[in-house]
Design an enzyme around this catalytic site. Structure first.
Site, PDB file in Angstrom:
ATOM      1  N   GLU A  97       0.838  -1.201   0.000  1.00  0.00           N
ATOM      2  CA  GLU A  97       0.000   0.000   0.000  1.00  0.00           C
ATOM      3  C   GLU A  97       0.875   1.255   0.000  1.00  0.00           C
ATOM      4  O   GLU A  97       1.970   1.255   0.555  1.00  0.00           O
ATOM      5  CB  GLU A  97      -0.900   0.013   1.239  1.00  0.00           C
ATOM      6  CG  GLU A  97      -1.918  -1.115   1.218  1.00  0.00           C
ATOM      7  CD  GLU A  97      -2.961  -0.999   2.322  1.00  0.00           C
ATOM      8  OE1 GLU A  97      -4.128  -1.289   2.050  1.00  0.00           O
ATOM      9  OE2 GLU A  97      -2.609  -0.623   3.460  1.00  0.00           O
ATOM     10  N   CYS A 118       7.155  -6.219   7.353  1.00  0.00           N
ATOM     11  CA  CYS A 118       8.328  -5.624   8.009  1.00  0.00           C
ATOM     12  C   CYS A 118       8.899  -6.592   9.043  1.00  0.00           C
ATOM     13  O   CYS A 118       8.170  -7.104   9.888  1.00  0.00           O
ATOM     14  CB  CYS A 118       7.930  -4.318   8.686  1.00  0.00           C
ATOM     15  SG  CYS A 118       9.333  -3.488   9.465  1.00  0.00           S
ATOM     16  N   CYS A 122       6.959  -4.466  15.096  1.00  0.00           N
ATOM     17  CA  CYS A 122       6.475  -3.663  16.228  1.00  0.00           C
ATOM     18  C   CYS A 122       5.037  -4.075  16.541  1.00  0.00           C
ATOM     19  O   CYS A 122       4.217  -4.240  15.630  1.00  0.00           O
ATOM     20  CB  CYS A 122       6.517  -2.175  15.880  1.00  0.00           C
ATOM     21  SG  CYS A 122       8.182  -1.599  15.557  1.00  0.00           S
ATOM     22  N   CYS A 125       2.025  -1.806  15.308  1.00  0.00           N
ATOM     23  CA  CYS A 125       1.992  -1.432  13.887  1.00  0.00           C
ATOM     24  C   CYS A 125       1.389  -2.555  13.052  1.00  0.00           C
ATOM     25  O   CYS A 125       1.815  -3.711  13.154  1.00  0.00           O
ATOM     26  CB  CYS A 125       3.423  -1.145  13.427  1.00  0.00           C
ATOM     27  SG  CYS A 125       3.615  -0.958  11.652  1.00  0.00           S
ATOM     28  N   SER A 195      12.460   7.282   7.395  1.00  0.00           N
ATOM     29  CA  SER A 195      12.087   7.056   8.790  1.00  0.00           C
ATOM     30  C   SER A 195      12.559   5.658   9.192  1.00  0.00           C
ATOM     31  O   SER A 195      12.254   4.675   8.526  1.00  0.00           O
ATOM     32  CB  SER A 195      10.569   7.166   8.931  1.00  0.00           C
ATOM     33  OG  SER A 195      10.173   6.821  10.235  1.00  0.00           O
ATOM     34  N   LEU A 219      11.585   6.565  17.922  1.00  0.00           N
ATOM     35  CA  LEU A 219      12.139   6.187  19.231  1.00  0.00           C
ATOM     36  C   LEU A 219      11.238   5.142  19.910  1.00  0.00           C
ATOM     37  O   LEU A 219      11.721   4.214  20.546  1.00  0.00           O
ATOM     38  CB  LEU A 219      12.283   7.447  20.106  1.00  0.00           C
ATOM     39  CG  LEU A 219      12.758   7.234  21.532  1.00  0.00           C
ATOM     40  CD1 LEU A 219      14.136   6.578  21.577  1.00  0.00           C
ATOM     41  CD2 LEU A 219      12.786   8.567  22.295  1.00  0.00           C
ATOM     42  N   CYS A 334      -0.397   6.550   9.812  1.00  0.00           N
ATOM     43  CA  CYS A 334       0.826   5.885  10.289  1.00  0.00           C
ATOM     44  C   CYS A 334       0.502   4.585  10.994  1.00  0.00           C
ATOM     45  O   CYS A 334      -0.335   4.547  11.887  1.00  0.00           O
ATOM     46  CB  CYS A 334       1.543   6.752  11.304  1.00  0.00           C
ATOM     47  SG  CYS A 334       2.311   8.160  10.594  1.00  0.00           S
TER      48      CYS A 334
HETATM   49  N1  SAH Z   1       9.677   1.450   9.652  1.00  0.00           N
HETATM   50  C1  SAH Z   1       9.870   2.835   9.743  1.00  0.00           C
HETATM   51  C2  SAH Z   1       8.929   3.612   8.851  1.00  0.00           C
HETATM   52  C3  SAH Z   1       7.470   3.211   8.817  1.00  0.00           C
HETATM   53  S1  SAH Z   1       6.527   3.458  10.265  1.00  0.00           S
HETATM   54  C4  SAH Z   1       9.758   3.324  11.180  1.00  0.00           C
HETATM   55  O1  SAH Z   1       9.246   2.603  12.016  1.00  0.00           O
HETATM   56  O2  SAH Z   1      10.215   4.436  11.426  1.00  0.00           O
HETATM   57  C5  SAH Z   1       6.254   5.205  10.334  1.00  0.00           C
HETATM   58  C6  SAH Z   1       5.885   5.728  11.711  1.00  0.00           C
HETATM   59  O3  SAH Z   1       4.610   5.228  12.135  1.00  0.00           O
HETATM   60  C7  SAH Z   1       6.863   5.323  12.829  1.00  0.00           C
HETATM   61  O4  SAH Z   1       7.279   6.454  13.521  1.00  0.00           O
HETATM   62  C8  SAH Z   1       6.042   4.402  13.719  1.00  0.00           C
HETATM   63  O5  SAH Z   1       6.454   4.470  15.073  1.00  0.00           O
HETATM   64  C9  SAH Z   1       4.646   4.952  13.524  1.00  0.00           C
HETATM   65  N2  SAH Z   1       3.570   4.010  13.848  1.00  0.00           N
HETATM   66  C10 SAH Z   1       3.574   2.665  13.702  1.00  0.00           C
HETATM   67  N3  SAH Z   1       2.384   2.143  14.100  1.00  0.00           N
HETATM   68  C11 SAH Z   1       1.618   3.184  14.475  1.00  0.00           C
HETATM   69  C12 SAH Z   1       0.270   3.311  14.938  1.00  0.00           C
HETATM   70  N4  SAH Z   1      -0.510   2.257  15.103  1.00  0.00           N
HETATM   71  N5  SAH Z   1      -0.190   4.546  15.220  1.00  0.00           N
HETATM   72  C13 SAH Z   1       0.586   5.647  15.040  1.00  0.00           C
HETATM   73  N6  SAH Z   1       1.854   5.592  14.584  1.00  0.00           N
HETATM   74  C14 SAH Z   1       2.374   4.374  14.307  1.00  0.00           C
HETATM   75 FE1  SF4 Z   2       8.284  -1.874  10.771  1.00  0.00          FE
HETATM   76 FE2  SF4 Z   2       8.143   0.751  11.280  1.00  0.00          FE
HETATM   77 FE3  SF4 Z   2       5.973  -0.815  11.565  1.00  0.00          FE
HETATM   78 FE4  SF4 Z   2       7.990  -1.044  13.283  1.00  0.00          FE
HETATM   79  S1  SF4 Z   2       6.696   0.765  12.974  1.00  0.00           S
HETATM   80  S2  SF4 Z   2       6.917  -2.739  12.282  1.00  0.00           S
HETATM   81  S3  SF4 Z   2       9.728  -0.666  11.967  1.00  0.00           S
HETATM   82  S4  SF4 Z   2       7.015  -0.385   9.676  1.00  0.00           S
END
Ligand code: SAH
Ligand code: SF4
Length: 340
Positions: A97, A118, A122, A125, A195, A219, A334
C-alpha cells in the site's frame, strides 16, 4: 509460461542512467536514445516499453526480449478528503500500500513502502504484525510514486509506509538517486525523509551519501527495556548506540533529525518516560514529533493524550510538534498499512 517468464524479466524502471547507457551499448542501440528513454520513463512516466516513442518498433522489441516496464496493478483505490490510498499487486501477487497526502495545494507527499511487511515486528503497527515477505525492488519503490505523479506534481517523498527502509538500504538509496535526477522527477533530497526504527548500520552508511536527505528516528520508548518489549526485532540496537550513530551522522551532515514518538496510553506516556524523552532530545540536534496512536485491528493499545504531552515537552523547552494523522477512516494513517 508467459507469466513465469515475466517474473524474471529485468525491470527497466530500476536502472540508473549509467546502467541504461550500458544496456543500450550492449544492444548496439544509440546512446542518445538511452538518455531520452530514461527521460521518458522517469519524467514522461511511460508505463510500457511500447510507449517509448524515441525507439523504433524493432528497437523496442529488442529491449523487450530481456526487459520489462510494467507497472504494478492497482487493485484498490480509497479516498478520504485529501488523502488517497492505493493497494498495488506486484508481479509475484504480493500486495503493498502507498498513500498520497495533499496539504492544501501547497505540497503533495507520497508515503512510500520499502518492503512487503516488516521484519521489525512492532506490536503497535499493522505492517509489523503481518510478518515480513521481501524487500521491494528499485522499480517497485519508484512505481508507487510514479502512479501518483501521473496526476499530481509530487513535492515530497517519505519512507514511512510499509517496511524498514534502512533494511533495504541499497534499493531505497538507488530509488532516491533516480528520483533526484533532473531528467526524472527532480525531487530534491531535502524533500525526502527516511524514517527508521534505528538501524545503526544504516545510519552509519547514510553519512557517506551526498545531499541533504532527511532522517527521522522512531524512538517508540525512551527506555531500552520498554523498547524491547514493544519492538519484536532481535538484536535491536540500544538507544545509546543509536544516539551515538546519529551524533556521528550529524557531525558530518549538520542536519536536524526528527524523533518520532508514537503515543501509547499507559505505556510510554508516564512522567518518567517523558522526562527521559526530553533528556534524549538534548543529546542530538532534534525535534520531537508526537504521533497519536492510530487504531490497528486487533491492537491492544490506545492513544495517550497528545496535547498534554506536547505541553509538557514545551515547558521543558523541547522542540515539539504533533502529527496530524490523515486518512484514519481508510486505514491510511501511520502504522495502519497492511495487506494480510
Ligand atoms: N519502519 C519505519 C517507517 C514506517 S513506520 C519506522 O518505524 O520508522 C512510520 C511511523 O509510524 C513510525 O514512527 C512508527 O512508530 C509509527 N507508527 C507505527 N504504528 C503506528 C500506529 N498504530 N499509530 C501511530 N503511529 C504508528
Ligand atoms: Fe516496521 Fe516501522 Fe511498523 Fe515497526 S513501525 S513494524 S519498523 S514499519
Amino acid at each position: 509460461m508467459k507469466s513465469t517468464y515475466n517474473k524474471v524479466m529485468d525491470d527497466l524502471r530500476g536502472k540508473s542512467l549509467k546502467e541504461l547507457l550500458n544496456i543500450f551499448a550492449q544492444l548496439q542501440l544509440p546512446q542518445y536514445k538511452a538518455k531520452e528513454t530514461f527521460r521518458q520513463i522517469h519524467h514522461g512516466l511511460k508505463g510500457t516499453i511500447d510507449q517509448i516513442s524515441i525507439l523504433k518498433k524493432e528497437e523496442r522489441a529488442l529491449l523487450a526480449e530481456k526487459y520489462q516496464l510494467d507497472q504494478p496493478q492497482v487493485i484498490k483505490h480509497q479516498h478520504e478528503g485529501e488523502t488517497e490510498k492505493i493497494a498495488f499487486k506486484l508481479s509475484d501477487n504480493l500486495v503493498i500500500e502507498s498513500v498520497l497526502m495533499q496539504y492544501e495545494g501547497e505540497r503533495n507527499t507520497v508515503c512510500v513502502s520499502s518492503q512487503v511487511g516488516c521484519p521489525v515486528a512492532c506490536q503497535f503497527c499493522a505492517t509489523g504484525q503481518m510478518g515480513f515477505k521481501r524487500n521491494l525492488t528499485v522499480g517497485e519503490i519508484l512505481s508507487q510514486i510514479y502512479y501518483f505523479a501521473t496526476k499530481h506534481k509530487i513535492s515530497n517523498v517519505v519512507f514511512m509506509g510499509m517496511g524498514e527502509p534502512l533494511l533495504n538500504y541499497k534499493n531505497v538509496m538507488k530509488a532516491i538517486g533516480i528520483l533526484n535526477q533532473e531528467l526524472g522527477q527532480n525531487i530534491a533530497k531535502r524533500k525526502i525523509v527516511i524514517s527508521t526504527i534505528g538501524i545503526t548500520e544504516g545510519i552509519k552508511k547514510l553519512m557517506t551519501e551526498t545531499g541533504q536527505l532527511r532522517l527521522a528516528w522512531s524512538l517508540v520508548a525512551s527506555f531500552d527495556h520498554l523498547r524491547k518489549e514493544l519492538i519484536g526485532m532481535k538484536n535491536l540496537p540500544s538507544i545509546s548506540s543509536i544516539v551515538r550513530a546519529i551524533h556521528d551522522y550529524q557531525q558530518k551532515t549538520k542536519r536536524r533529525v526528527t524523533i518520532e514518538y508514537v503515543l501509547l496510553k499507559g505505556i510510554n506516556d508516564g512522567p518518567e518516560a517523558i522526562n527521559e524523552l526530553a533528556e534524549i532530545t538534548r543529546k542530538i540536534d532534534s525535534h520531537v514529533n508526537i504521533i497519536p496512536y492510530n487504531e490497528v485491528a486487533g491492537g491492544r493499545f490506545s492513544s495517550g493524550d497528545a496535547e498534554r504531552i506536547y505541553e509538557k515537552l514545551k515547558r521543558r523547552r523541547v522542540n515539539v510538534t504533533t502529527r496530524q494523522s490523515l486518512g484514519k477512516k481508510i486505514s491510511a494513517a501511520c502504522g495502519q498499512l497492511t495487506t494480510k
